[in-house]
Every structure is written in C-alpha cells, then in structure tokens.
Design a protein around this motif. Structure first.
Motif, PDB file in Angstrom:
ATOM      1  N   VAL A   1     -31.730 -27.513 -17.920  1.00 20.53           N
ATOM      2  CA  VAL A   1     -31.625 -28.038 -19.268  1.00 20.53           C
ATOM      3  C   VAL A   1     -32.143 -29.467 -19.265  1.00 20.53           C
ATOM      4  N   GLY A   2     -32.981 -29.792 -20.254  1.00 17.68           N
ATOM      5  CA  GLY A   2     -33.443 -31.166 -20.361  1.00 17.68           C
ATOM      6  C   GLY A   2     -34.690 -31.415 -19.535  1.00 17.68           C
ATOM      7  N   PRO A   3     -35.138 -32.677 -19.513  1.00 18.77           N
ATOM      8  CA  PRO A   3     -36.417 -33.002 -18.874  1.00 18.77           C
ATOM      9  C   PRO A   3     -36.379 -33.043 -17.362  1.00 18.77           C
ATOM     10  N   VAL A   4     -35.213 -33.057 -16.740  1.00 19.15           N
ATOM     11  CA  VAL A   4     -35.118 -33.178 -15.292  1.00 19.15           C
ATOM     12  C   VAL A   4     -34.696 -31.852 -14.688  1.00 19.15           C
ATOM     13  N   ARG A   5     -35.483 -31.350 -13.746  1.00 21.86           N
ATOM     14  CA  ARG A   5     -35.194 -30.074 -13.112  1.00 21.86           C
ATOM     15  C   ARG A   5     -34.603 -30.319 -11.717  1.00 21.86           C
ATOM     16  N   ASP A   6     -33.624 -31.186 -11.680  1.00 21.13           N
ATOM     17  CA  ASP A   6     -33.035 -31.518 -10.386  1.00 21.13           C
ATOM     18  C   ASP A   6     -31.562 -31.857 -10.594  1.00 21.13           C
ATOM     19  N   ASP A   7     -30.679 -31.063  -9.985  1.00 17.67           N
ATOM     20  CA  ASP A   7     -29.246 -31.264 -10.166  1.00 17.67           C
ATOM     21  C   ASP A   7     -28.779 -32.603  -9.621  1.00 17.67           C
ATOM     22  N   GLN A   8     -29.322 -33.015  -8.467  1.00 16.77           N
ATOM     23  CA  GLN A   8     -28.842 -34.252  -7.867  1.00 16.77           C
ATOM     24  C   GLN A   8     -29.171 -35.471  -8.721  1.00 16.77           C
ATOM     25  N   LEU A   9     -30.378 -35.493  -9.277  1.00 18.77           N
ATOM     26  CA  LEU A   9     -30.746 -36.612 -10.135  1.00 18.77           C
ATOM     27  C   LEU A   9     -29.875 -36.627 -11.390  1.00 18.77           C
ATOM     28  N   ARG A  10     -29.587 -35.457 -11.919  1.00 18.56           N
ATOM     29  CA  ARG A  10     -28.693 -35.365 -13.077  1.00 18.56           C
ATOM     30  C   ARG A  10     -27.305 -35.897 -12.722  1.00 18.56           C
ATOM     31  N   LEU A  11     -26.827 -35.560 -11.523  1.00 18.38           N
ATOM     32  CA  LEU A  11     -25.510 -36.026 -11.110  1.00 18.38           C
ATOM     33  C   LEU A  11     -25.493 -37.547 -10.955  1.00 18.38           C
ATOM     34  N   ILE A  12     -26.580 -38.120 -10.439  1.00 17.38           N
ATOM     35  CA  ILE A  12     -26.631 -39.582 -10.316  1.00 17.38           C
ATOM     36  C   ILE A  12     -26.491 -40.232 -11.683  1.00 17.38           C
ATOM     37  N   PHE A  13     -27.267 -39.771 -12.650  1.00 19.18           N
ATOM     38  CA  PHE A  13     -27.206 -40.364 -13.978  1.00 19.18           C
ATOM     39  C   PHE A  13     -25.826 -40.175 -14.600  1.00 19.18           C
TER      40      PHE A  13
ATOM     41  N   ASP B   1     -28.879 -48.975 -19.557  1.00 18.80           N
ATOM     42  CA  ASP B   1     -27.555 -49.162 -18.980  1.00 18.80           C
ATOM     43  C   ASP B   1     -27.376 -48.407 -17.670  1.00 18.80           C
ATOM     44  N   ARG B   2     -28.130 -47.350 -17.482  1.00 22.12           N
ATOM     45  CA  ARG B   2     -27.890 -46.487 -16.327  1.00 22.12           C
ATOM     46  C   ARG B   2     -28.907 -46.646 -15.199  1.00 22.12           C
ATOM     47  N   LEU B   3     -30.084 -47.124 -15.515  1.00 21.61           N
ATOM     48  CA  LEU B   3     -31.116 -47.169 -14.478  1.00 21.61           C
ATOM     49  C   LEU B   3     -30.771 -48.086 -13.305  1.00 21.61           C
ATOM     50  N   PRO B   4     -30.270 -49.304 -13.516  1.00 16.31           N
ATOM     51  CA  PRO B   4     -29.982 -50.165 -12.351  1.00 16.31           C
ATOM     52  C   PRO B   4     -29.048 -49.529 -11.326  1.00 16.31           C
ATOM     53  N   PRO B   5     -27.903 -48.934 -11.718  1.00 14.32           N
ATOM     54  CA  PRO B   5     -27.079 -48.304 -10.684  1.00 14.32           C
ATOM     55  C   PRO B   5     -27.718 -47.075 -10.065  1.00 14.32           C
ATOM     56  N   VAL B   6     -28.557 -46.365 -10.816  1.00 20.32           N
ATOM     57  CA  VAL B   6     -29.275 -45.223 -10.240  1.00 20.32           C
ATOM     58  C   VAL B   6     -30.188 -45.701  -9.116  1.00 20.32           C
ATOM     59  N   LEU B   7     -30.928 -46.770  -9.369  1.00 22.47           N
ATOM     60  CA  LEU B   7     -31.798 -47.335  -8.335  1.00 22.47           C
ATOM     61  C   LEU B   7     -30.985 -47.804  -7.135  1.00 22.47           C
ATOM     62  N   ALA B   8     -29.830 -48.428  -7.407  1.00 24.88           N
ATOM     63  CA  ALA B   8     -28.988 -48.912  -6.311  1.00 24.88           C
ATOM     64  C   ALA B   8     -28.493 -47.774  -5.438  1.00 24.88           C
TER      65      ALA B   8
ATOM     66  N   TYR C   1     -23.677 -33.240 -17.890  1.00 27.03           N
ATOM     67  CA  TYR C   1     -24.441 -33.476 -16.671  1.00 27.03           C
ATOM     68  C   TYR C   1     -25.926 -33.385 -17.000  1.00 27.03           C
ATOM     69  N   ARG C   2     -26.444 -34.486 -17.521  1.00 22.55           N
ATOM     70  CA  ARG C   2     -27.830 -34.515 -17.966  1.00 22.55           C
ATOM     71  C   ARG C   2     -28.368 -35.921 -17.818  1.00 22.55           C
ATOM     72  N   VAL C   3     -29.685 -36.021 -17.857  1.00 26.07           N
ATOM     73  CA  VAL C   3     -30.305 -37.334 -17.925  1.00 26.07           C
ATOM     74  C   VAL C   3     -30.000 -37.918 -19.303  1.00 26.07           C
ATOM     75  N   PRO C   4     -29.593 -39.177 -19.395  1.00 26.00           N
ATOM     76  CA  PRO C   4     -29.228 -39.737 -20.694  1.00 26.00           C
ATOM     77  C   PRO C   4     -30.413 -39.824 -21.638  1.00 26.00           C
ATOM     78  N   ALA C   5     -30.096 -39.988 -22.905  1.00 29.28           N
ATOM     79  CA  ALA C   5     -31.140 -40.180 -23.908  1.00 29.28           C
ATOM     80  C   ALA C   5     -31.843 -41.509 -23.660  1.00 29.28           C
ATOM     81  N   GLU C   6     -32.980 -41.673 -24.303  1.00 30.70           N
ATOM     82  CA  GLU C   6     -33.805 -42.856 -24.034  1.00 30.70           C
ATOM     83  C   GLU C   6     -33.050 -44.149 -24.265  1.00 30.70           C
ATOM     84  N   HIS C   7     -32.226 -44.203 -25.296  1.00 29.58           N
ATOM     85  CA  HIS C   7     -31.521 -45.442 -25.591  1.00 29.58           C
ATOM     86  C   HIS C   7     -30.424 -45.746 -24.572  1.00 29.58           C
ATOM     87  N   GLU C   8     -30.059 -44.761 -23.749  1.00 31.04           N
ATOM     88  CA  GLU C   8     -29.037 -44.973 -22.725  1.00 31.04           C
ATOM     89  C   GLU C   8     -29.619 -45.435 -21.383  1.00 31.04           C
ATOM     90  N   LEU C   9     -30.910 -45.280 -21.221  1.00 28.40           N
ATOM     91  CA  LEU C   9     -31.520 -45.557 -19.914  1.00 28.40           C
ATOM     92  C   LEU C   9     -31.308 -46.984 -19.410  1.00 28.40           C
TER      93      LEU C   9
END
Length: 401
Positions: free
Chosen positions: A91-103, A172-179, A162-170
């Motif tokens: 579901v959604g633009p990301v076809r990877d469970d682990q990346l979805r879990l990180i977000f 707030d979430r990208l820095p900890p994802v990178l970390a 359990y999904r990648v956030p919407a564009e307006h949420e990115l």
C-alpha cells in the motif's frame, strides 16, 4: 545451524511484516520472538526460507493470541480475517515493510531519542547495549526510552498507520529516519561485541538508504547519507587483516577497496554539491570522497570539511574526528590542545586518539595510560586487542583512523 545469525538477519524484516499485518508493534515483536523460540525447539535443519517460516509461525501465534484474548465478536473476526489473509499487497508509494516501519516509529508524537532507539531495537534487532553504545549513554537510559516509546498511547491505541507519511509530514520525520539508518550502519561497521563487522547490518542499512533515495531523490541529505554509507562500505574489505586484526585507514591496501561503490558514492557527492544545500551527512560524504580519491588523503581538504561540519553539527564526536585531521595538518600538539574540553566519557576512541597524539609527542608513559583507558572502554574484542597491542608496542607511529 546458525540460529543466532538468522535472528540477526531476519528479525527486523519479520517484525516489520508482522507490524503491518497486525497494526500493533508490541504484538508483532512478541509474535516474532515466540516464533524464534519455536524454531529453536523444532528446527533440526534450516528450512528453505527461514524468514518466511518465522513470519508464518508468528502470524499463526498472533492469531491464536487474538482468539484467546477475544472478548468481542469483532475481535474474533479480526483473527479469522488475519488467518485467511494471503500475503497483503503493498500500500502506498513504498514497497518495503522496513522503511515503512522506520517512518512509523519516527512519529513526532515520540521524543527524538525514543524514536531512533525504538526503531533500532525493532528494525535492526539491536540489543540495549548496542543502542547505548550508539548513543554513548548508559544502558538503563536506552531501556527506559524504548519502554516509554512502546507504551506511548498514541502509538499503542491510536492505530497510527504503517505507511510512509504524507508529503507535509516528511520534514518532521526525515531527520530521525536518516539517524536510524546511520546508526544501524555504524553498528554493523564497528559492532559492540562479537565480530568487528556485521555485514548483514551494513548491507541492510545500505539497502534501506537506496530505497529512501529512490523515494526522495530530491532531498540532498538523503543522497548524502547514501553516499556516506557507500563510500564507507567501499573500504570494508581492507578493514581487517588476514588474521582478523584491525587495519586502520593509513595501513589499508587500497586495491581491496570496492571501486564500483566509490564511483557511485563520488557521483552522489557531486549531485549534492550541485544542489548547494549542505548538511551534515553530505559533508561527511564529502570527507569520505576525499579519503577515497587517489592514493593518499588530502588532509587539508578533510580539515576544511570538518571545520564546516563542526559549524553545522557542533558535537563532541565531530570535534574528536576533526582533531585527527588537525594532527595531520598542524601536528599532534595542536590536535591534543583541540581535544581539551571534548567530553565523551564512554567513548573509547577519545582516549585512543589522545594516546596516538601522545606517542607522536614522545610522551609514552602518558600514552600507555591513555591506551589502558581506551582498552577498558572498548567493548569489541578486535578493537580492544588492537589498543592493547598499540599500548605494548608504542612504536611512535601515528595512524589515522
């Protein structure tokens, strides 16, 4: 049969898949742990696909638990639906469970430290000591962060998808994802215990960084992180000697480095430079590019980049790494002075670096004491053995890490 190795390799993927199926982090983790316990009891030989076996067993265990705890007909229906469900479509633009879990785990409802600690525990299967080493804090502190995160009402009860956030949420979430990806790779590249390098963890961090770059190709820090991981991973084949001993950068056989990864990493760094929006991961990637460009490191350029990095991210670890470059450009006395005030009481590389500087200055008695301190702090046996050997030899030779 290496069940421990399978646990390290498959744990994160299994938890991510079950979390998406169940919508409950705690239930997913408990079900996967139960499945590994069952595997320990039942496996005489490895099944053809251990990860699929764990997911199937964990899903069945979760269904059984939902049925046992069912107090309403709807809850029982949920269990039946889960039991008869085939592997769900993405579901959604990301076809990877682990990346979805990180977000998902990096939800702004959680404190920043709790986000990354929880994700490292669930996704990487890292133990509390390993996460504590990544943060350079006490184990009890990490354990408390994880408990608070998993018990957070918004995560537990509000059914955060359990999904990648919407564009307006990115933002707030990208820095900890990178970390999370950065710390996961670091633990793989210099493990807290056991073998110095965990290739499975390095490979998974690189894979997820590639997934993230494909999802967000216009984010310079995403490209910078991927470049940093690739350029560091490229040096891994030369990091251990034939006897499994640690080989630092100055002594590495550069012919063993992965040229394909270096070329890819350099191209990513150039893409970042063209965007002219520098960030900490991009600058670290640029430092990695200098280290892998040619037969020797241009330490003047490395120092200039560390000066820029320290201005953006004035952390003790950056100050420590900068001191290594200072030693190469301005000498050990200036570098030793630069370490004054750097506070990293649990990090073995601070006294190890100080020891190397003292050796260069001919202050061997002080260097020996610093090596003793570093060896006492080092948790990995390979690193500890290297420090003890350096202490005993005290050749006076400087080696950059």
């Amino acid at each position: 049969m290496d069940l421990a190795g399978i646990y390290r390799a498959e744990y994160g993927r299994c938890v991510a898949t079950l979390a998406r199926l169940l919508g409950d982090i705690n239930l997913a983790e408990e079900a996967v742990q139960d499945a590994f316990t069952t595997a320990l009891q039942k496996w005489q030989t490895l099944p053809p696909n251990p990860g699929a076996w764990i997911v199937t067993t964990a899903r069945n265990r979760a269904v059984d638990r939902l049925r046992r705890e069912s107090t309403r007909e709807a809850r029982h229906a949920q269990a039946l639906l889960l039991y008869h469900q085939d592997e769900p479509s993405e579901v959604g633009p990301v076809r990877d469970d682990q990346l979805r879990l990180i977000f998902t785990c990096c939800h702004p409802a959680l404190a920043p430290e709790a986000r990354t600690a929880l994700t490292l525990r669930l996704l990487g299967g890292l133990d509390v000591p390993e996460i504590a080493r990544a943060y350079l804090v006490q184990e009890a502190t990490v354990a408390q962060r994880i408990v608070r995160a998993k018990n957070k009402k918004k995560i537990r009860d509000a059914a955060i998808p359990y999904r990648v956030p919407a564009e307006h949420e990115l933002p707030d979430r990208l820095p900890p994802v990178l970390a999370v990806l950065y710390l996961m790779f670091n633990e793989g590249y210099a493990s807290t215990a056991g073998p110095l390098i965990r290739t499975d963890l390095c490979a998974e961090a690189v894979r997820l960084a590639r997934e993230l770059a494909a999802l967000m190709p216009d984010e310079p820090e995403v490209l910078g992180l991927l470049a940093l991981l690739l350029l560091t991973e490229a040096r891994r084949p030369a990091r251990l000697g034939p006897a499994g001993d640690l080989v630092l950068l100055a002594d590495q056989d550069r012919s063993l480095w992965n040229r394909q990864l270096i070329v890819e990493g350099h191209e990513l760094v150039r893409r970042c430079l063209r965007r002219n929006r520098p960030g900490p991961y991009q600058i670290q990637a640029a430092i990695g590019a200098v280290h892998t460009d040619g037969a020797a490191t241009d330490w003047q350029q490395v120092l200039a980049l560390y000066d820029q990095l320290l201005a953006l991210a004035p952390t003790p670890v950056v100050a420590l790494n900068r001191a290594v470059a200072v030693a190469e450009v301005h000498g050990p006395a200036v570098a030793l002075a630069a370490l004054e005030g750097v506070d990293l009481p649990r990090y073995h590389r601070l006294p190890a670096t100080r020891a190397e500087l003292l050796v260069r200055l001919g202050r061997n008695d002080e260097a020996r004491a610093a090596y003793d301190q570093a060896a006492a702090l080092a948790t990995n046996p390979t690193e500890r053995a290297y420090l003890e050997t350096r202490r005993d030899e005290l050749t006076g030779e400087w080696r950059a890490s």
